[in-house]
Design a protein around this motif. Sequence first.
Motif, PDB file in Angstrom:
ATOM      1  N   VAL A 480       0.835  -1.206   0.000  1.00  0.00           N
ATOM      2  CA  VAL A 480       0.000   0.000   0.000  1.00  0.00           C
ATOM      3  C   VAL A 480       0.866   1.251   0.000  1.00  0.00           C
ATOM      4  N   ALA A 481       1.898   1.256   0.848  1.00  0.00           N
ATOM      5  CA  ALA A 481       2.787   2.420   0.910  1.00  0.00           C
ATOM      6  C   ALA A 481       3.520   2.617  -0.409  1.00  0.00           C
ATOM      7  N   ALA A 482       3.942   1.519  -1.052  1.00  0.00           N
ATOM      8  CA  ALA A 482       4.634   1.631  -2.340  1.00  0.00           C
ATOM      9  C   ALA A 482       3.731   2.276  -3.385  1.00  0.00           C
ATOM     10  N   ASN A 483       2.471   1.876  -3.415  1.00  0.00           N
ATOM     11  CA  ASN A 483       1.528   2.477  -4.362  1.00  0.00           C
ATOM     12  C   ASN A 483       1.339   3.959  -4.091  1.00  0.00           C
ATOM     13  N   ARG A 484       1.302   4.324  -2.829  1.00  0.00           N
ATOM     14  CA  ARG A 484       1.152   5.741  -2.466  1.00  0.00           C
ATOM     15  C   ARG A 484       2.361   6.555  -2.922  1.00  0.00           C
ATOM     16  N   ILE A 485       3.558   5.999  -2.738  1.00  0.00           N
ATOM     17  CA  ILE A 485       4.777   6.697  -3.165  1.00  0.00           C
ATOM     18  C   ILE A 485       4.804   6.859  -4.679  1.00  0.00           C
ATOM     19  N   VAL A 486       4.409   5.806  -5.391  1.00  0.00           N
ATOM     20  CA  VAL A 486       4.360   5.883  -6.863  1.00  0.00           C
ATOM     21  C   VAL A 486       3.407   6.988  -7.304  1.00  0.00           C
ATOM     22  N   GLU A 487       2.255   7.067  -6.653  1.00  0.00           N
ATOM     23  CA  GLU A 487       1.273   8.096  -6.986  1.00  0.00           C
ATOM     24  C   GLU A 487       1.856   9.502  -6.792  1.00  0.00           C
ATOM     25  N   LEU A 488       2.540   9.709  -5.667  1.00  0.00           N
ATOM     26  CA  LEU A 488       3.137  11.016  -5.395  1.00  0.00           C
ATOM     27  C   LEU A 488       4.248  11.339  -6.392  1.00  0.00           C
ATOM     28  N   CYS A 489       5.097  10.366  -6.666  1.00  0.00           N
ATOM     29  CA  CYS A 489       6.244  10.606  -7.552  1.00  0.00           C
ATOM     30  C   CYS A 489       5.804  10.870  -8.980  1.00  0.00           C
ATOM     31  N   ARG A 490       4.814  10.139  -9.464  1.00  0.00           N
ATOM     32  CA  ARG A 490       4.338  10.358 -10.818  1.00  0.00           C
ATOM     33  C   ARG A 490       3.728  11.752 -10.970  1.00  0.00           C
ATOM     34  N   ALA A 491       3.068  12.234  -9.920  1.00  0.00           N
ATOM     35  CA  ALA A 491       2.407  13.537  -9.996  1.00  0.00           C
ATOM     36  C   ALA A 491       3.373  14.697  -9.806  1.00  0.00           C
ATOM     37  N   ASP A 492       4.382  14.554  -8.923  1.00  0.00           N
ATOM     38  CA  ASP A 492       5.211  15.698  -8.541  1.00  0.00           C
ATOM     39  C   ASP A 492       6.653  15.627  -9.020  1.00  0.00           C
ATOM     40  N   PHE A 493       7.141  14.446  -9.396  1.00  0.00           N
ATOM     41  CA  PHE A 493       8.548  14.318  -9.802  1.00  0.00           C
ATOM     42  C   PHE A 493       8.660  13.564 -11.129  1.00  0.00           C
ATOM     43  N   PRO A 494       8.059  14.111 -12.190  1.00  0.00           N
ATOM     44  CA  PRO A 494       8.054  13.381 -13.470  1.00  0.00           C
ATOM     45  C   PRO A 494       9.434  13.260 -14.106  1.00  0.00           C
ATOM     46  N   GLN A 495      10.402  14.070 -13.653  1.00  0.00           N
ATOM     47  CA  GLN A 495      11.740  14.004 -14.240  1.00  0.00           C
ATOM     48  C   GLN A 495      12.502  12.751 -13.835  1.00  0.00           C
ATOM     49  N   ALA A 496      12.071  12.099 -12.776  1.00  0.00           N
ATOM     50  CA  ALA A 496      12.813  10.952 -12.236  1.00  0.00           C
ATOM     51  C   ALA A 496      12.284   9.640 -12.795  1.00  0.00           C
ATOM     52  N   ARG A 497      13.209   8.759 -13.169  1.00  0.00           N
ATOM     53  CA  ARG A 497      12.827   7.402 -13.520  1.00  0.00           C
ATOM     54  C   ARG A 497      12.401   6.689 -12.233  1.00  0.00           C
ATOM     55  N   LEU A 498      11.332   5.912 -12.312  1.00  0.00           N
ATOM     56  CA  LEU A 498      10.744   5.322 -11.109  1.00  0.00           C
ATOM     57  C   LEU A 498      10.874   3.805 -11.165  1.00  0.00           C
ATOM     58  N   LEU A 499      11.666   3.259 -10.246  1.00  0.00           N
ATOM     59  CA  LEU A 499      11.894   1.816 -10.148  1.00  0.00           C
ATOM     60  C   LEU A 499      11.289   1.327  -8.840  1.00  0.00           C
ATOM     61  N   VAL A 500      10.478   0.260  -8.914  1.00  0.00           N
ATOM     62  CA  VAL A 500       9.707  -0.134  -7.736  1.00  0.00           C
ATOM     63  C   VAL A 500       9.797  -1.643  -7.514  1.00  0.00           C
ATOM     64  N   ARG A 501       9.963  -2.005  -6.259  1.00  0.00           N
ATOM     65  CA  ARG A 501       9.912  -3.406  -5.831  1.00  0.00           C
ATOM     66  C   ARG A 501       8.445  -3.825  -5.732  1.00  0.00           C
ATOM     67  N   ALA A 502       8.071  -4.873  -6.481  1.00  0.00           N
ATOM     68  CA  ALA A 502       6.694  -5.365  -6.467  1.00  0.00           C
ATOM     69  C   ALA A 502       6.568  -6.528  -5.494  1.00  0.00           C
ATOM     70  N   PHE A 503       5.430  -6.586  -4.838  1.00  0.00           N
ATOM     71  CA  PHE A 503       5.208  -7.652  -3.856  1.00  0.00           C
ATOM     72  C   PHE A 503       4.930  -8.992  -4.551  1.00  0.00           C
ATOM     73  N   ASP A 504       4.058  -8.995  -5.555  1.00  0.00           N
ATOM     74  CA  ASP A 504       3.734 -10.213  -6.293  1.00  0.00           C
ATOM     75  C   ASP A 504       3.289  -9.823  -7.693  1.00  0.00           C
ATOM     76  N   ARG A 505       2.778 -10.787  -8.462  1.00  0.00           N
ATOM     77  CA  ARG A 505       2.412 -10.523  -9.851  1.00  0.00           C
ATOM     78  C   ARG A 505       1.271  -9.505  -9.944  1.00  0.00           C
ATOM     79  N   GLU A 506       0.271  -9.650  -9.082  1.00  0.00           N
ATOM     80  CA  GLU A 506      -0.852  -8.712  -9.085  1.00  0.00           C
ATOM     81  C   GLU A 506      -0.377  -7.288  -8.804  1.00  0.00           C
ATOM     82  N   HIS A 507       0.520  -7.158  -7.823  1.00  0.00           N
ATOM     83  CA  HIS A 507       1.068  -5.838  -7.516  1.00  0.00           C
ATOM     84  C   HIS A 507       1.884  -5.292  -8.687  1.00  0.00           C
ATOM     85  N   ALA A 508       2.634  -6.166  -9.361  1.00  0.00           N
ATOM     86  CA  ALA A 508       3.416  -5.731 -10.518  1.00  0.00           C
ATOM     87  C   ALA A 508       2.515  -5.152 -11.592  1.00  0.00           C
ATOM     88  N   LEU A 509       1.364  -5.787 -11.844  1.00  0.00           N
ATOM     89  CA  LEU A 509       0.419  -5.266 -12.828  1.00  0.00           C
ATOM     90  C   LEU A 509      -0.138  -3.912 -12.390  1.00  0.00           C
TER      91      LEU A 509
END
Length: 606
Positions: A480-509
């Motif tokens: 849940v926290a990872a999804n929240r961080i992704v949401e914030l980063c996509r909205a406010d820091f578009p210049q940064a490439r975003l790499l994320v650790r996924a919990f499982d296949r569903e989370h990866a999707l």
Amino acid sequence: MAVESATGSELVKVVALLGAAVVMVPLFRRLGLGSVLGYLAAGLLIGPFGLGWFSDPQAILHVAELGVVMFLFVIGLEMRPSHLWSLRGEIFGLGSLQIGTCIAVLTGVALLFGLPGKIAFIGAAGFVLTSTAIVIQLLSERGDIALPRGQKIVSILLFEDLLIVPLLALVAFMSPMPAEHAGSRWADIGIAMAALAGLVAAGIWLLNPLFRLLAAAKAREVMTAAALLVVLGAALLMEIGGLSMAMGAFLAGVLLSESTFRHQLEADIEPFRGILLGLFFLAVGMALDLRVVAANAGLILSLVVAMMAAKAVCIYAIARLLRSSHGEALDRAVLMAQGGEFAFVLFAAASAAGVIDAQADANLTAVVVLSMALTPLVVLAVRRLLPEKPQLSMDGIELADGLAGSVLIIGFGRFGQVMSQSLLARDVDVTIIDTDIEMIRSAGEFGFKVYYGDGTRLDVLHASGAGSARAIAVCIDDRVAANRIVELCRADFPQARLLVRAFDREHALELVAQGVDYQVRETFESAVLFGRAALEELGVDPDEAGQVSEEVRRLDAERFVLEVAAGDVRAGRPLIIGNTPPATPTPFTTPRRGSRRLDPTGEAES
């Protein structure tokens, strides 16, 4: 006329309580006054000295104390025994120094107001017992409980909860009433020690096996019932032993802090904790006897101001003496300047024992309730009048502030530590933030500079340099926290490439749908390598085993592309899924009826 006498319906009382909270709390939060003051105002409004819908707030207060009990249980779940042991200096050293000094000074203040010696001492001892519920609620709303300064405050509160036991024993010794028999006090001590030993034994040998059995039964409601049983049972056992119910719940939480069921227990308790804690604040608001305040307005109001000011000065002086910064000392002084819920217990016991009279009990109770009601206002006023910049160093832990780096790593657990090695080997300028205080200290011993920071907060991301980072690596294990961080980063820091650790296949999707630049399931690559090693151990040629592993990766990538396409995600952004570029999708065999569908890596798909 009171609601209960007018209708005789318990349901009407519940509706009145919930209605008052639903109206007042959002209003006060909207005004920037906080939820605690909203609850207190709601209680005063519907209590016997407001609209008069309730005539017996003490009955509600007794039930609502379970909210404080559950709050302490949840805090205990976050306090592993090793961490609690590391706080022993703050609990017993800082706690005893602060409390001893405050009792002496507040007794002197009460004597200056003309109170008799015994009443002055009992009043001072009760006022020293800070409101655990209010302070922790304010710290929780600010997100400061896990900070070092928040941990110091929690340590002092724990010592104060322990202090209620010797204070009640002292009241018994001060009582002019004859004791029933000489050995009664020693018997009480024996019962208390037996209750404590029983709770510890149950926590070590019974609780984990119990939850394993219940988990195997796969009955969610039974797990919830068991969580409540543990909290209330621990509280009851401590009450039978003459100890603090809240301390019993806290100890039960500590004993379960390293259990695999810790997060499940916290999730089960949270709804009850929140509702009962709100009910506690409502009951405190109802308990303010405006007739007593009106009859002794001069004395009570003067005592409130004098007691709060004297306690705050003592706390600030001790904090500075022990080398806390000005901002930390001021914050602690303002937060802990009030009396608390255990004062009611102490005053009632002193009145029953004949140490103080009923009038003194009423006056002292009014002083404590008023101080509790004023605390949120004082905190708000001090914050606006004396704005403090975030502190950059506390007990060797630095907060993320004014940082900059090419890569921002959020989370420095096992995953983050391994992935950072490649960056550090190439001298990439990295900034690392985490919220685990013990891990930050341990990492510092090995030469890693990790800052304290919650990546789910936009202000922390800005302070950590996300606005100038070329890449942001989200390595936390909280989906849940990872999804929240992704949401914030996509909205406010578009210049940064975003790499994320996924919990499982569903989370990866989900992450691909959110537009991340790279995601990898936390166990995928290790599982593929494990499978390759298994083949080699069985005598398969290493080259052939390597080819099989590559085929597993290829099939997984193809399947993933099909799933992404079916979900119509990414909106045309280039897709990076794993280590192998996707090839042309290949058909998959339809699973047998009644079986679970498995992807090529063996992950179950719902």
